[in-house]
Write a protein that holds these residues in place. Structure first.
Motif, short mmCIF file in Angstrom:
data_model
loop_
_atom_site.label_atom_id
_atom_site.label_comp_id
_atom_site.label_asym_id
_atom_site.label_seq_id
_atom_site.Cartn_x
_atom_site.Cartn_y
_atom_site.Cartn_z
N PRO A 77 2.86 -3.48 3.73
CA PRO A 77 1.88 -4.57 3.65
C PRO A 77 0.44 -4.03 3.22
O PRO A 77 -0.08 -3.49 4.54
N LEU A 78 -0.35 -4.33 2.12
CA LEU A 78 -1.51 -3.97 2.08
C LEU A 78 -2.44 -4.62 3.26
O LEU A 78 -3.42 -3.99 3.58
N ALA A 79 -2.10 -5.88 3.58
CA ALA A 79 -2.92 -6.71 4.40
C ALA A 79 -3.10 -5.89 5.85
O ALA A 79 -4.11 -6.34 6.52
N ASP A 80 -2.06 -4.99 6.16
CA ASP A 80 -2.28 -4.53 7.50
C ASP A 80 -2.09 -2.84 7.70
O ASP A 80 -1.73 -2.35 8.50
N THR A 81 -2.35 -2.43 6.42
CA THR A 81 -2.22 -1.00 6.28
C THR A 81 -3.07 -0.05 7.50
O THR A 81 -4.19 -0.38 7.63
N PRO A 82 -2.62 0.76 8.15
CA PRO A 82 -3.45 1.75 9.00
C PRO A 82 -4.06 2.63 8.43
O PRO A 82 -4.63 3.37 9.19
N VAL A 83 -3.65 3.03 7.10
CA VAL A 83 -4.30 4.10 6.49
C VAL A 83 -4.64 3.82 4.97
O VAL A 83 -4.32 2.74 4.39
N ALA A 101 0.89 -1.24 0.16
CA ALA A 101 0.02 0.07 -0.14
C ALA A 101 0.71 1.15 0.05
O ALA A 101 1.86 1.23 0.80
N ILE A 102 0.63 2.08 -0.97
CA ILE A 102 1.31 3.49 -1.08
C ILE A 102 0.35 4.57 -0.86
O ILE A 102 -0.61 4.66 -1.62
N THR A 103 0.65 5.34 0.24
CA THR A 103 -0.34 6.60 0.59
C THR A 103 0.46 7.78 0.74
O THR A 103 1.41 8.04 1.23
N PHE A 104 0.13 8.70 -0.28
CA PHE A 104 0.53 10.18 -0.23
C PHE A 104 -0.31 11.07 0.54
O PHE A 104 -1.46 11.05 0.72
N SER A 105 0.31 11.85 1.56
CA SER A 105 -0.49 12.76 2.41
C SER A 105 0.38 13.99 2.52
O SER A 105 1.60 14.13 2.36
#
Length: 236
Positions: free
Chosen positions: A128-134, A21-25
């Motif tokens: 890891p996507l499986a446990d992404t917090p966001v 998982a990749i999140t831009f913020s």
């Protein structure tokens, strides 16, 4: 939700590593630890970072969740540009850009067509996507040739790109497309990605749809594989 989608994605595609998982913020998410490797000694042009290139975070992000600051990505000017962390004008005088242009690996005419993240992020989180917090923006998957076959069957007309490999993240985020990449020598060398791997970036907003199509394709493939294996027994 993300856990079940990650499990379904892995079950259908059997990728070479867990999906990332990749999140831009605008700022680092609360409770997520920063990437803690030391900064490298700067190059002659001042480039440095915590890894040789931002694509290295894809490899680390398959193992644990962490957040990064723009300067963590600073060693690779191409990745900094595609991820919206720097403009071409800001990196054009750097030695890594000069090396790529001098070798003919890229040309100045190619650069304006490379997808980039539009809004400059204050943080990019990987894990890891499986446990992404966001909630992520993009899912990055490392694929085998067989898993690319399944994905291509599930998504007819799948967009497949080449160099630089990192631009598929920007394309998925900004254009809403599922984009695969055959990789690039710059990224393969810096990440150590195996010769048999390719990558794919999936917009998080489309992951449910993609998984549904993959599951249907995987069921059809399983039926065909069963038939072909049984049929081949006549030749044993």
């Amino acid at each position: 939700m993300w856990t079940s989608l990650a499990e379904a994605l892995q079950s259908s595609l059997h990728p070479s590593a867990p999906p990332v998982a990749i999140t831009f913020s605008a700022e680092a998410p609360a409770g997520v630890e920063p990437y803690d490797a030391p900064m490298a000694p700067p190059a002659e042009d001042g480039r440095t970072g915590r890894v040789p290139a931002g694509c290295v975070f894809w490899m680390r992000g398959a193992e644990r969740t962490f957040t990064t600051a723009p300067e963590d990505h600073g060693n690779c000017s191409v990745g900094s540009m595609t991820h919206g962390l720097a403009t071409m004008e800001e990196v054009s005088g750097r030695t890594d850009i000069a090396a790529l242009l001098d070798s003919g690996w890229i040309t100045e005419e190619m650069i304006p067509g490379i997808p980039v993240v539009r809004d400059r992020p204050g943080a990019i989180t990987y894990g890891p996507l499986a446990d992404t917090p966001v909630d992520p923006d993009v899912i990055l998957v490392r694929l085998t040739a067989k898993s690319l076959m399944v994905l291509s069957d599930a998504l007819p007309g799948l967009r497949v790109e080449g160099k630089p490999q990192c631009h598929i993240v920007a394309a998925a985020k900004e254009q809403g497309e599922v984009v695969a990449s055959v990789g690039c020598m710059l990224s393969r060398t810096r990440t150590g990605m195996s010769s048999g791997e390719v990558t794919c970036a999936i917009p998080a907003s489309r992951l449910g749809e993609v998984v549904e199509r993959l599951e249907s394709t995987a069921r059809a493939d399983a039926a065909v594989a069963s038939y072909a294996a049984e049929d081949a027994r006549r030749f044993a």
